[in-house]
Design a protein around this motif. Structure first.
Motif, short mmCIF file in Angstrom:
data_model
loop_
_atom_site.label_atom_id
_atom_site.label_comp_id
_atom_site.label_asym_id
_atom_site.label_seq_id
_atom_site.Cartn_x
_atom_site.Cartn_y
_atom_site.Cartn_z
N GLU A 162 0.84 -1.21 0.00
CA GLU A 162 0.00 0.00 0.00
C GLU A 162 0.87 1.25 0.00
O GLU A 162 0.50 2.27 -0.58
CB GLU A 162 -0.93 -0.01 1.21
CG GLU A 162 -1.81 1.23 1.33
CD GLU A 162 -2.61 1.54 0.07
OE1 GLU A 162 -2.78 2.74 -0.23
OE2 GLU A 162 -3.05 0.59 -0.62
N ARG B 204 2.18 1.82 -3.55
CA ARG B 204 1.04 2.23 -4.37
C ARG B 204 0.63 3.66 -4.05
O ARG B 204 0.26 4.43 -4.93
CB ARG B 204 -0.15 1.28 -4.16
CG ARG B 204 0.10 -0.13 -4.67
CD ARG B 204 -1.05 -1.05 -4.33
NE ARG B 204 -2.20 -0.80 -5.19
CZ ARG B 204 -2.40 -1.41 -6.35
NH1 ARG B 204 -1.52 -2.28 -6.80
NH2 ARG B 204 -3.47 -1.16 -7.06
N LYS B 205 0.70 4.02 -2.77
CA LYS B 205 0.38 5.39 -2.36
C LYS B 205 1.38 6.38 -2.96
O LYS B 205 1.01 7.48 -3.37
CB LYS B 205 0.40 5.48 -0.83
CG LYS B 205 -0.09 6.80 -0.26
CD LYS B 205 -0.11 6.74 1.27
CE LYS B 205 -0.60 8.07 1.85
NZ LYS B 205 -0.61 8.04 3.33
N GLU C 92 -9.98 2.10 -3.98
CA GLU C 92 -8.77 1.90 -4.78
C GLU C 92 -9.08 1.37 -6.17
O GLU C 92 -8.43 1.75 -7.16
CB GLU C 92 -7.81 0.95 -4.06
CG GLU C 92 -6.46 0.83 -4.73
CD GLU C 92 -5.45 0.09 -3.88
OE1 GLU C 92 -4.73 -0.74 -4.44
OE2 GLU C 92 -5.39 0.35 -2.67
#
Length: 424
Positions: free
Chosen positions: A74, A77-78, A196
Motif C-alpha cells: 500500500e 502504491r500510495k 482503490e
C-alpha cells in the motif's frame, strides 16, 4: 516551482538492493540527474509521508522498481498515486520477480511503458535527461469524515454502475444518487472516489464539483478545467467554459462527481464531452434524478445507524439496545445520527459517562426535537437539521409549505388514504 531529478520508489522486501544498484549506476553514468531514494533521503518518525510528498513536489520523475512486493504494498502504491496526482512523470522499471502479465497491475500501468533496464538502459537515461511532460491526474474528492460508516448495499450498487465487476474496467455512464437532504449522498459519492479499484480504473483522475441552491456554474467548470490542465483561463461565459472542459475530457477516463444539483439546466454543462468518463450526480430533485440511472439513498440500516451513533464514544458499548432504540427514534437519518453522536462526544469530553451522555441526548430530543443538536448559527447543510430541511421547504410556495408541514401529523410508514390528503 521548477522541478528536477527523479525519486526512486521501491518495496524494501524485494526491491531495495535493485534500487540501490540503480541509484549507484545513475550516479556514475548520469551524474547530472539528481536522485532521491527514500531510505537515504527521508528521515524516519513523525511526518515521513509529508517528506515523501515534498520530495515528489520537487522532482520530474517517479522511478518505480516493479517487484511483486511493490505491487502488493500500500505504501508504494500510495507513492505512485501521489506522484501522478502531483504531475510527476512515472517511469516503472522491471525489478526482480516482476511479470508484465501480473493481473494486479493497475490499468494505467498496463498502458505505460515499463523499462527493461538490461536492454533499454540508454533509452531510459535519455528519457530522464529529456525532461518530463506530465499528464495531470487530479483527485478532487473531499476526505471521508472521521466517523465514516460504510453502507455496503448502496456502495456496492453504485460501484457496479461505474465499474465492470469482471474486468474492473470503467463504465461510462451517468448515475444519480437521489434522496432527501442529510441521508448521506455526498458521503457515499466520496467513498466511491476513495475506493482503490475506482482510482485504478479511472486513471485520468477524479473530478468533483459542488453546486447547491445558488451555484457558481462557471467557477466550478473553471476549477475542473484547471485541475485537468494546470491552467485557469478567463472564460467569458458558462458555454465557453463547458465547451473547453468538454474538449479536454474527450480522450480521458475520469470519474466526475457533480454534487448537490438542484436544477437540470445547471447540470447540463457538466455532461459535455468525455465519452469515456463516468458521472455521479447527487440530488434531492426528482427531475434531476431522471438524468441518469437512479439509486435511492434513504435511511441507514439498523446496524449502520448504531455504528454511526456510537462512533464518537471511546469504546463501543457491550449493550447496544439503548443506542438501537435511539437510532430508531432518530429515523436512522445519517445527519441526525452524526449530530447526536457529536453531542454525546461533547458530554464525554466534559466528564460525563456514556450512560449520562445517552440520557442527555434523549432529554434534549424530548425538549427541543430534532433541531436540538444543530450547531448555532450554522447554515451548512452538513451541520444543521434546520437548514437541511429548510432548503427543501424553500422550494415550495408559502401555501404549499404550510400544507407540507401539516403532513407531519401522519405517522411514518403508514398508508394514508388519498381522500384524507385531499381534504387536508
Amino acid at each position: 516551482m521548477s522541478r528536477f531529478g527523479a525519486f526512486i520508489s521501491y518495496a524494501r522486501a524485494d526491491g531495495e538492493a535493485f534500487a540501490t544498484a540503480l541509484r549507484e549506476r545513475l550516479a556514475q553514468e548520469a551524474p547530472d540527474v539528481r536522485l532521491w531514494q527514500d531510505r537515504l533521503e527521508i528521515e524516519g518518525g513523525v511526518g515521513w509521508w509529508r517528506q515523501i510528498e515534498q520530495a515528489l513536489e520537487q522532482v520530474d520523475f517517479l522511478v518505480i522498481v516493479m517487484t511483486p512486493a511493490a505491487i502488493a504494498s500500500e505504501i508504494t502504491r500510495k507513492e505512485w498515486r501521489a506522484g501522478r496526482q502531483l504531475g510527476v512523470c512515472v517511469f516503472p522499471v522491471q525489478g526482480p520477480g516482476f511479470r508484465l502479465d501480473d493481473p494486479r497491475l493497475p490499468g494505467w500501468m498496463r498502458r505505460t511503458h515499463i523499462y527493461d533496464l538490461e536492454r533499454q538502459w540508454s533509452t531510459f537515461v535519455a528519457h530522464l535527461r529529456r525532461g518530463c511532460q506530465p499528464t495531470r491526474v487530479p483527485f478532487m474528492a473531499p476526505p471521508l469524515p472521521s466517523n465514516f460508516v460504510a453502507r455496503w448495499r448502496e456502495f456496492d450498487l453504485l460501484r457496479s454502475k461505474v465499474l465492470d465487476g469482471d474486468t474492473q474496467d470503467a463504465i461510462s455512464i451517468a448515475t444519480v444518487l437521489a434522496g432527501a437532504g442529510g441521508f448521506g449522498k455526498t458521503t457515499l459519492a466520496a467513498a466511491l472516489c476513495h475506493d482503490e479499484a475506482i482510482t485504478d480504473a479511472f486513471d485520468d483522475g477524479v473530478l468533483w464539483a459542488t453546486l447547491g441552491q445558488t451555484p457558481n456554474i462557471q467557477g466550478e467548470l473553471t476549477r475542473l478545467y484547471a485541475a485537468l490542465t494546470g491552467e485557469r483561463p478567463g472564460f467569458i461565459s458558462i458555454e465557453d467554459a463547458a465547451q473547453a472542459l468538454g474538449e479536454k475530457l474527450e480522450h480521458k477516463c475520469c470519474l466526475i462527481v457533480v454534487d448537490d444539483v438542484w436544477d437540470v439546466a445547471q447540470l447540463k454543462p457538466f455532461l459535455r464531452g468525455g465519452p469515456g468518463c463516468a458521472r455521479v450526480v447527487t440530488t434531492r430533485q426528482a427531475l434531476v434524478a431522471a438524468e441518469g440511472e437512479r439509486i435511492t439513498v434513504d435511511e441507514m440500516t439498523g446496524s449502520e445507524a448504531v455504528s454511526l451513533l456510537v462512533s464518537g464514544l471511546d469504546q463501543r458499548p457491550t449493550d447496544l439496545q439503548p443506542y438501537s432504540r435511539l437510532a430508531q427514534r432518530l429515523g436512522e437519518w445519517p445527519l441526525l445520527l452524526k449530530l447526536a453522536s457529536a453531542a454525546m462526544r461533547q458530554r464525554l469530553e466534559r466528564g460525563d459517562s456514556s450512560e449520562g451522555a445517552l440520557r442527555y441526548v434523549e432529554r434534549a430530543l424530548d425538549r427541543r426535537g430534532v433541531t436540538a443538536f444543530d450547531r448555532q448559527r450554522s447554515s451548512d447543510r452538513h451541520e444543521a437539521v434546520l437548514s437541511t430541511i429548510g432548503m427543501s421547504l424553500d422550494l415550495l410556495e408559502p401555501a404549499n409549505r404550510e400544507r407540507c408541514v401539516e403532513l407531519a401529523i401522519f405517522p411514518e410508514d403508514v398508508a394514508v388514504p388519498s381522500v384524507v390528503l385531499g381534504e387536508l
